[in-house]
Design a protein around this motif. Structure first.
Motif: not given
Length: 159
Positions: A80-85, A87-93, A113-119
């Motif tokens: 669950r914590e990984r999913m939340i991280r 999700m937050l990372e996917s919004c970085a851009d 690039r980080r956001a795309v990788a997280a998504r």
């Protein structure tokens, strides 16, 4: 007007069955496990329903996700914590201003690039892309009024 949540899970036969939100909440907060989900990844349909009465209620949000359970049957806190991280990372851009001609983007390319990788990772680990019949089955269980008011299928005409 009331707002409530409903959950469906895919059982071992592939059917969608109800999972009362109170049971999922207890497995999530660590007060009561769901032993039949112990150590499993379960495909879950999560719905937010809004309406005055159940007869007039409509599904306003529908998500198809994977939910991981630990060996005891509790929702896996680390997952669950990984999913939340993710999700937050996917919004970085989204922190970057829209690109303008001639404007320096600085760190925005890196954030993008980080956001795309997280998504991508979020989709791989936690996404469930339902088949059309699974989506229809979920909607028919959660929002039968939507199916009754859907436009009818076109009937072929003979010439």
């Amino acid at each position: 007007m009331s707002v409530w949540r409903r959950y469906l899970v895919k059982d071992v036969t592939g059917r969608l069955v109800d999972l009362p939100s109170s049971l999922l909440d207890r497995a999530d907060d660590g007060t009561a496990p769901l032993p039949h989900f112990a150590g499993r990844c379960v495909e879950v349909v999560a719905a937010v329903i809004v309406g005055d009465h159940k007869a007039h209620a409509r599904v306003t949000e529908l998500a198809f996700t994977k939910l991981y359970f630990d060996q005891m049957g509790y929702v896996d806190a680390a997952k669950r914590e990984r999913m939340i991280r993710l999700m937050l990372e996917s919004c970085a851009d989204r922190r970057c201003p829209p690109p303008r001609q001639g404007a320096a983007q600085g760190n925005c390319a890196h954030l993008s690039r980080r956001a795309v990788a997280a998504r991508d990772q979020l989709i791989r680990e936690f996404g469930w892309e339902p088949k059309p019949d699974e989506r229809d089955a979920a909607l028919s269980r959660l929002d039968p009024a939507r199916l009754r008011t859907a436009p009818p299928e076109p009937v072929p005409t003979l010439h």
